[in-house]
Each structure stands twice: as structure tokens, then as C-alpha cells.
Design a protein around this motif. Structure first.
Motif, PDB file in Angstrom:
ATOM      1  N   GLU A   3      96.545 -32.671 -31.294  1.00  0.00           N
ATOM      2  CA  GLU A   3      96.129 -31.727 -32.325  1.00  0.00           C
ATOM      3  C   GLU A   3      95.061 -32.311 -33.240  1.00  0.00           C
ATOM      4  OE1 GLU A   3      97.214 -28.491 -32.435  1.00  0.00           O
ATOM      5  OE2 GLU A   3      98.009 -29.136 -30.502  1.00  0.00           O
ATOM      6  N   LYS A   4      94.501 -33.444 -32.854  1.00  0.00           N
ATOM      7  CA  LYS A   4      93.489 -34.081 -33.689  1.00  0.00           C
ATOM      8  C   LYS A   4      92.247 -33.203 -33.777  1.00  0.00           C
ATOM      9  CE  LYS A   4      91.639 -38.634 -34.685  1.00  0.00           C
ATOM     10  NZ  LYS A   4      92.495 -38.725 -35.871  1.00  0.00           N
ATOM     11  N   LEU A   5      91.569 -33.251 -34.943  1.00  0.00           N
ATOM     12  CA  LEU A   5      90.353 -32.462 -35.146  1.00  0.00           C
ATOM     13  C   LEU A   5      89.123 -33.269 -34.739  1.00  0.00           C
ATOM     14  CD1 LEU A   5      91.041 -30.848 -38.642  1.00  0.00           C
ATOM     15  CD2 LEU A   5      90.976 -29.673 -36.435  1.00  0.00           C
ATOM     16  N   TYR A   6      88.230 -32.594 -34.015  1.00  0.00           N
ATOM     17  CA  TYR A   6      86.947 -33.187 -33.623  1.00  0.00           C
ATOM     18  C   TYR A   6      85.831 -32.229 -34.019  1.00  0.00           C
ATOM     19  CZ  TYR A   6      90.062 -35.833 -30.515  1.00  0.00           C
ATOM     20  OH  TYR A   6      91.087 -36.599 -30.004  1.00  0.00           O
ATOM     21  N   ALA A   7      84.855 -32.738 -34.749  1.00  0.00           N
ATOM     22  CA  ALA A   7      83.678 -31.933 -35.093  1.00  0.00           C
ATOM     23  C   ALA A   7      82.541 -32.363 -34.183  1.00  0.00           C
ATOM     24  CB  ALA A   7      83.299 -32.142 -36.560  1.00  0.00           C
ATOM     25  N   VAL A   8      82.242 -31.518 -33.178  1.00  0.00           N
ATOM     26  CA  VAL A   8      81.153 -31.820 -32.237  1.00  0.00           C
ATOM     27  C   VAL A   8      79.861 -31.288 -32.845  1.00  0.00           C
ATOM     28  CG1 VAL A   8      80.343 -31.608 -29.867  1.00  0.00           C
ATOM     29  CG2 VAL A   8      82.804 -31.613 -30.341  1.00  0.00           C
ATOM     30  N   ILE A   9      78.881 -32.165 -33.007  1.00  0.00           N
ATOM     31  CA  ILE A   9      77.705 -31.828 -33.821  1.00  0.00           C
ATOM     32  C   ILE A   9      76.414 -32.181 -33.108  1.00  0.00           C
ATOM     33  CG2 ILE A   9      76.539 -32.298 -36.032  1.00  0.00           C
ATOM     34  CD1 ILE A   9      79.273 -33.042 -37.189  1.00  0.00           C
ATOM     35  N   ASP A  10      75.402 -31.346 -33.317  1.00  0.00           N
ATOM     36  CA  ASP A  10      74.040 -31.687 -32.903  1.00  0.00           C
ATOM     37  C   ASP A  10      73.081 -31.213 -33.982  1.00  0.00           C
ATOM     38  OD1 ASP A  10      72.150 -32.583 -30.583  1.00  0.00           O
ATOM     39  OD2 ASP A  10      71.321 -30.676 -31.281  1.00  0.00           O
ATOM     40  N   VAL A  11      72.067 -32.035 -34.255  1.00  0.00           N
ATOM     41  CA  VAL A  11      71.033 -31.634 -35.204  1.00  0.00           C
ATOM     42  C   VAL A  11      69.665 -31.727 -34.540  1.00  0.00           C
ATOM     43  CG1 VAL A  11      72.336 -32.342 -37.254  1.00  0.00           C
ATOM     44  CG2 VAL A  11      70.782 -33.972 -36.170  1.00  0.00           C
ATOM     45  N   GLU A  12      68.778 -30.832 -34.921  1.00  0.00           N
ATOM     46  CA  GLU A  12      67.357 -30.951 -34.601  1.00  0.00           C
ATOM     47  C   GLU A  12      66.658 -31.392 -35.875  1.00  0.00           C
ATOM     48  OE1 GLU A  12      66.438 -30.773 -31.526  1.00  0.00           O
ATOM     49  OE2 GLU A  12      68.435 -30.091 -30.908  1.00  0.00           O
ATOM     50  N   THR A  13      65.615 -32.193 -35.730  1.00  0.00           N
ATOM     51  CA  THR A  13      65.003 -32.800 -36.913  1.00  0.00           C
ATOM     52  C   THR A  13      63.476 -32.727 -36.872  1.00  0.00           C
ATOM     53  OG1 THR A  13      64.730 -35.036 -36.004  1.00  0.00           O
ATOM     54  CG2 THR A  13      66.912 -34.461 -36.895  1.00  0.00           C
ATOM     55  N   ASN A  21      63.968 -38.740 -41.864  1.00  0.00           N
ATOM     56  CA  ASN A  21      64.119 -37.635 -40.923  1.00  0.00           C
ATOM     57  C   ASN A  21      64.871 -36.492 -41.602  1.00  0.00           C
ATOM     58  OD1 ASN A  21      63.754 -36.464 -38.459  1.00  0.00           O
ATOM     59  ND2 ASN A  21      64.974 -37.942 -37.308  1.00  0.00           N
ATOM     60  N   ARG A  22      64.356 -35.287 -41.491  1.00  0.00           N
ATOM     61  CA  ARG A  22      64.996 -34.132 -42.128  1.00  0.00           C
ATOM     62  C   ARG A  22      65.483 -33.148 -41.062  1.00  0.00           C
ATOM     63  NH1 ARG A  22      63.953 -33.651 -47.528  1.00  0.00           N
ATOM     64  NH2 ARG A  22      65.886 -32.447 -47.400  1.00  0.00           N
ATOM     65  N   ILE A  23      66.585 -32.480 -41.366  1.00  0.00           N
ATOM     66  CA  ILE A  23      67.206 -31.554 -40.418  1.00  0.00           C
ATOM     67  C   ILE A  23      66.485 -30.211 -40.426  1.00  0.00           C
ATOM     68  CG2 ILE A  23      69.323 -30.268 -39.912  1.00  0.00           C
ATOM     69  CD1 ILE A  23      70.901 -32.645 -41.023  1.00  0.00           C
ATOM     70  N   PHE A  94      72.593 -41.356 -33.994  1.00  0.00           N
ATOM     71  CA  PHE A  94      71.419 -40.610 -34.460  1.00  0.00           C
ATOM     72  C   PHE A  94      71.845 -39.455 -35.362  1.00  0.00           C
ATOM     73  CE2 PHE A  94      68.530 -37.006 -34.087  1.00  0.00           C
ATOM     74  CZ  PHE A  94      67.358 -37.587 -34.543  1.00  0.00           C
ATOM     75  N   ASP A  95      72.671 -38.537 -34.849  1.00  0.00           N
ATOM     76  CA  ASP A  95      73.081 -37.356 -35.624  1.00  0.00           C
ATOM     77  C   ASP A  95      73.829 -37.762 -36.896  1.00  0.00           C
ATOM     78  OD1 ASP A  95      72.644 -34.916 -33.495  1.00  0.00           O
ATOM     79  OD2 ASP A  95      73.290 -36.750 -32.503  1.00  0.00           O
ATOM     80  N   TYR A  96      74.718 -38.741 -36.753  1.00  0.00           N
ATOM     81  CA  TYR A  96      75.514 -39.195 -37.899  1.00  0.00           C
ATOM     82  C   TYR A  96      74.620 -39.756 -39.007  1.00  0.00           C
ATOM     83  CZ  TYR A  96      79.168 -41.697 -40.497  1.00  0.00           C
ATOM     84  OH  TYR A  96      80.020 -42.161 -41.478  1.00  0.00           O
ATOM     85  N   ASN A  97      73.664 -40.609 -38.645  1.00  0.00           N
ATOM     86  CA  ASN A  97      72.814 -41.235 -39.657  1.00  0.00           C
ATOM     87  C   ASN A  97      71.853 -40.239 -40.303  1.00  0.00           C
ATOM     88  OD1 ASN A  97      73.875 -43.852 -39.505  1.00  0.00           O
ATOM     89  ND2 ASN A  97      72.615 -44.360 -37.738  1.00  0.00           N
ATOM     90  N   VAL A  98      71.406 -39.246 -39.535  1.00  0.00           N
ATOM     91  CA  VAL A  98      70.534 -38.219 -40.126  1.00  0.00           C
ATOM     92  C   VAL A  98      71.311 -37.408 -41.168  1.00  0.00           C
ATOM     93  CG1 VAL A  98      69.241 -36.105 -39.674  1.00  0.00           C
ATOM     94  CG2 VAL A  98      68.968 -38.062 -38.156  1.00  0.00           C
ATOM     95  N   ILE A  99      72.520 -36.974 -40.812  1.00  0.00           N
ATOM     96  CA  ILE A  99      73.342 -36.206 -41.753  1.00  0.00           C
ATOM     97  C   ILE A  99      73.746 -37.072 -42.945  1.00  0.00           C
ATOM     98  CG2 ILE A  99      75.595 -35.075 -42.043  1.00  0.00           C
ATOM     99  CD1 ILE A  99      75.282 -33.958 -39.222  1.00  0.00           C
ATOM    100  N   LYS A 100      74.101 -38.313 -42.690  1.00  0.00           N
ATOM    101  CA  LYS A 100      74.452 -39.231 -43.770  1.00  0.00           C
ATOM    102  C   LYS A 100      73.276 -39.411 -44.730  1.00  0.00           C
ATOM    103  CE  LYS A 100      76.543 -43.766 -44.569  1.00  0.00           C
ATOM    104  NZ  LYS A 100      77.155 -44.964 -43.937  1.00  0.00           N
ATOM    105  N   GLY A 101      72.055 -39.477 -44.154  1.00  0.00           N
ATOM    106  CA  GLY A 101      70.855 -39.604 -44.979  1.00  0.00           C
ATOM    107  C   GLY A 101      70.617 -38.380 -45.843  1.00  0.00           C
ATOM    108  N   GLU A 102      70.859 -37.198 -45.285  1.00  0.00           N
ATOM    109  CA  GLU A 102      70.693 -35.958 -46.054  1.00  0.00           C
ATOM    110  C   GLU A 102      71.678 -35.926 -47.231  1.00  0.00           C
ATOM    111  OE1 GLU A 102      68.496 -33.673 -45.934  1.00  0.00           O
ATOM    112  OE2 GLU A 102      67.782 -33.314 -43.893  1.00  0.00           O
ATOM    113  N   PHE A 103      72.926 -36.333 -46.980  1.00  0.00           N
ATOM    114  CA  PHE A 103      73.914 -36.361 -48.071  1.00  0.00           C
ATOM    115  C   PHE A 103      73.573 -37.434 -49.106  1.00  0.00           C
ATOM    116  CE2 PHE A 103      76.835 -33.921 -45.284  1.00  0.00           C
ATOM    117  CZ  PHE A 103      77.239 -32.970 -46.225  1.00  0.00           C
TER     118      PHE A 103
END
Length: 459
Positions: A3-13, A21-23, A94-103
């Protein structure tokens, strides 16, 4: 665990490297276990220009995002969907660091556990020709519509991840990847963790290699393992790109930092690695040369040359060569004009050297002048010493040595402390011949300035 939660994510930049890099588009699919429970897709106004290259790749142009929400307007939704969930992506860093950078730009620290479907696929679905999302989906018959768009890539990654979950029903591999002590989440997608584990914590060189085994970066380190790992924590664009192309890492322990520097230089010259900048350009050193002019006068000059047949001393900076030539002029009363220290064809008038005996205006015979030039050349040649630099070896019972013969670097080697050495020729059996270059000259002179004669053994 099911029952673990997984957030599957993709970003275009916007494609400006890992920094800055901006999303432009994001898609998040929330899985509970193997079941989809939520989905969010949105274009994002990056608040900067999208280049034609990125538009050609993704189809997203400036008009499409002009009225799209800015990142701060969807930030709450992203936090809501990813809180308590594992961040999953294909090439997750890649996706994680881009989102982390935006936050980070918003003053918010975004921290989530991560799973990489590239690394998981390599572990659970071995033997694939390629682990890029497009080729992997083609090999596994996973539908992929809208390539290089966030929703299309995320939907395909979800199916891939669902298959991965089925291949690891007891979560042995996934739990290992989620372990905070595991390097799996921080390593580049194609590099096996075992490759890092075997790296020694000793002085030497390391070589990053691509999929075809070609050397793409050569480096030296006092602690090979520690230095290699540091590359993967560095968020510079170059370091990120290096990680993306690295498949294996080779190393060679040297024991001596000097030997490591010389060996690193040799590898850079030999392989011309893509990600090395320093030492790639073959630089000819400055040399004090001699030749006989039309009047029969032996002239001295400074030139750059890769060959040393007519050179008597080698330097890695022009000011250093000029200073040495001025010293010779003063010591042996030579003419600055015939030592190329001034370009005038009239009587010499050097600002510093005033003791010329008049060869430039015919007041001295060519024969007498040339005798003093030969004495100067003899002095230079005597100064080109032959010696060994004795350094630490790879083990306690071993020593390394660097050989310099007549001022020219010949190579390095290793010798056991109990080895019987009677003459210089005995070292030939242990010598790895190397090329004398501008860079090796610079390395050795820097070493001598720092250490003096402490480790020098005259030949």
C-alpha cells in the motif's frame, strides 16, 4: 508495503542544464501499491524564454505557456501529491533536482525518498540494448505516446514501474534502493553500485568510461573513492552530464600524488577525454634555442617547440625563459640583440643589460663572442641535471620513483625496498617510459618548488 505511495513524475524543462533549469510541463501519477489513485498534469510558465531547440524536441513553445500557471501556483498541488510518497522517475536525479530547484527558488526545502526506473530496470530487467525510456518501452512493448511530453513519458514510466513492482514482489531490490545508506539513489543511472564499492580509498587516478568503454574523464585523487563519489553530489551542469554518460569506472593506485599527477596527464593526452578541459591542448614549452646566423654569430632565442634537439633549457612560461636569458647575458657579457631580447638591428640598448662588448656594432670579433656563447651553453647544459624523485609506493614495502635525465622527464616506476640496485641502468627494468611534455614539465617544476631537494636522488 503493497500500500506504499509512489509519485511517478516527469518534467519538461527549458533545457538550461541542471542549474537554472525551469519547468515547462509536469505530470504526476500517484500510485498506491500498483494502483493509480490520482493524476495531475499541467503546462508551466517558466518565466523565461524557450529556445527553438527545446520547442523542436518537446513541441512546447513560448505561446503555449504564456497563460499557463507559474510554478508557485501549482507548488501546493505538488506538495500534496508527493507528501508521504516515494518520488519515482526515469533517471530520477534529473526530475528530482529540477523540482527541488524550483522549490528552493520559493524558499521551500523539498526532500523526498527516490527511486530510479533506469537503475531498477538495469537490475530487474538485465540485458536490454538500451535503458533510455523510448528504447526500453519499445523492447518491452510498453505504449509510449507523446514522447518528450510530460504526460506521455509519465504514463509509460507508470507501466514500466508497475512491471518492476511485479518483478520484485518481496521488495528486496526496492527496499535496498530506498535504504538511506544505499548509494543507488545518488549514483548516475547507468553506473552499478558495485563499481563504487570496489574503489580504493588510496592515492591514484580514475577513469570514467562511457557505454562503449571510451574514456570520457580522467582524474587524480588522494582518496579515489571519496573523489569519485563527490562528482555525483556536485550539481554543476558538467558534472551532471558526466554522470549521465558514465557506465563504468576504472582506477589505478599510484601511492604517490606526484606519480598520480603525471599519470593523469598521460591519460588525458592519450585519450583526449570529452569532459576534461585542462591539459587537453598540446602546448609546446618555451625553450632557449641556439643557431648560427648569416654573419656566423651564434644567437640565442626563445621559441616554442615540441622537439628538443636544438634547445638547452625548457620552461613553461615565457617570462621565466626571458629571465633566464637575461641572466646569461649578464653573466657572459652577451649581446641582448643577439639573444633576441630586443628587435632593433642597430646597437643594442637593453634597459637592464649594459655589458655587451660590441659584437652588434663590429667592435668585437665573431670568434671571441662565440666562445662566450659556448661557455653560456655549457653552463645551461650542466644545469640540466639528472636525478630521481623518490616517493611513496603502492605498499609499505615499495617505493615509487620519477626519473629526470638531462632535465627531461623519462617516466616513473616502482621498486621493492629490498631490491638490489647497483647502477642507474638497473632502474630501466622498472621504468615505465613516458613522454616529456609542457604539462609534465609544469607538474615536476611545481613539485620541486614545493618540496625542494628533500626527495631528490642525483644520478
Amino acid at each position: 508495503m503493497s500500500e506504499k505511495l509512489y509519485a511517478v513524475i516527469d518534467v519538461e524543462t527549458t533545457g538550461k542544464g541542471i542549474n537554472g533549469n525551469r519547468i515547462t510541463e509536469i505530470c504526476i501519477v500517484l500510485l498506491q501499491g500498483n494502483t493509480i489513485v490520482d493524476k495531475f498534469t499541467s503546462l508551466v510558465n517558466p518565466e523565461c524564454h524557450i529556445t527553438p531547440f527545446i520547442t523542436g524536441l518537446t513541441g512546447i513553445d513560448n505561446d503555449m505557456v504564456r497563460n499557463a500557471p507559474r510554478f508557485h501556483q501549482i507548488a501546493e498541488r505538488i506538495i500534496e501529491m508527493t507528501t508521504g510518497a516515494v518520488f519515482v522517475a526515469h533517471n530520477v536525479n534529473f526530475d528530482y533536482n529540477v523540482i527541488k530547484g524550483e522549490f528552493k527558488n520559493l524558499g521551500y526545502s523539498f526532500v523526498r525518498k527516490k527511486l530510479c526506473t533506469v537503475r531498477l530496470s538495469r537490475k530487474l530487467i538485465p540485458g536490454m540494448f538500451s535503458y533510455s525510456l523510448g528504447k526500453l518501452c519499445s523492447s518491452l512493448n510498453i505504449p509510449l505516446e507523446g514522447r518528450h511530453r510530460a504526460e506521455g513519458d509519465t504514463d509509460a514510466t507508470v507501466i514500466l514501474f508497475q512491471r518492476i513492482l511485479n518483478l520484485d514482489p518481496e521488495f528486496k531490490i526496492i527496499n535496498k534502493f530506498l535504504n538511506v545508506r544505499s548509494k543507488e539513489a545518488t549514483l548516475p543511472p547507468h553506473l552499478k553500485a558495485e563499481n563504487i564499492e570496489v574503489l580504493p580509498e588510496e592515492t591514484g587516478i580514475y577513469l570514467f568510461k562511457d557505454q562503449k568503454g571510451k574514456v570520457i574523464y580522467a582524474g587524480k585523487a588522494k582518496n579515489i573513492k571519496q573523489r569519485v563519489i563527490s562528482h555525483f553530489y556536485d550539481k554543476k551542469n558538467k558534472e551532471y552530464a558526466l554522470g549521465q554518460e558514465t557506465y563504468t569506472i576504472d582506477y589505478e593506485v599510484t601511492g604517490s600524488e606526484l606519480v598520480a599527477l603525471l599519470l593523469e596527464s598521460e591519460k588525458i593526452q592519450k585519450h583526449y577525454p570529452k569532459f576534461n578541459r585542462a591539459q587537453k591542448k598540446p602546448v609546446a614549452p618555451y625553450c632557449i634555442m641556439f643557431y648560427t646566423n648569416r654573419k656566423g654569430v651564434v644567437q640565442l632565442a626563445i621559441d616554442r617547440s615540441q622537439t628538443f634537439d636544438h634547445s638547452v633549457e625548457i620552461f613553461y612560461s615565457r617570462p621565466e625563459a626571458i629571465e633566464r636569458l637575461e641572466q646569461l647575458c649578464e653573466m657572459f657579457q652577451l649581446c641582448p640583440r643577439y639573444c633576441s631580447l630586443q628587435s632593433t638591428t642597430e646597437r643594442c640598448s637593453h634597459y637592464k643589460i649594459k655589458n655587451c662588448k660590441g659584437i652588434c656594432i663590429g667592435d668585437e670579433s665573431v670568434a671571441l663572442y662565440n666562445m662566450r656563447v659556448q661557455k653560456a651553453l655549457s653552463t645551461l647544459k650542466r644545469d640540466q641535471k639528472s636525478y630521481f624523485i623518490k616517493e611513496k609506493g603502492r605498499t609499505f614495502s615499495e617505493q615509487s620513483f620519477v626519473m629526470i635525465q638531462d632535465g627531461v622527464y623519462k617516466g616513473f616506476g616502482y621498486i621493492q625496498e629490498d631490491e638490489q640496485i647497483v647502477s642507474v641502468e638497473d632502474f630501466d627494468n622498472f621504468l615505465n617510459l613516458q613522454k616529456h611534455t609542457y604539462h609534465t614539465t609544469k607538474i615536476i617544476k611545481s613539485y620541486l618548488r614545493k618540496n625542494g631537494d628533500r626527495n631528490i636522488v642525483p644520478i
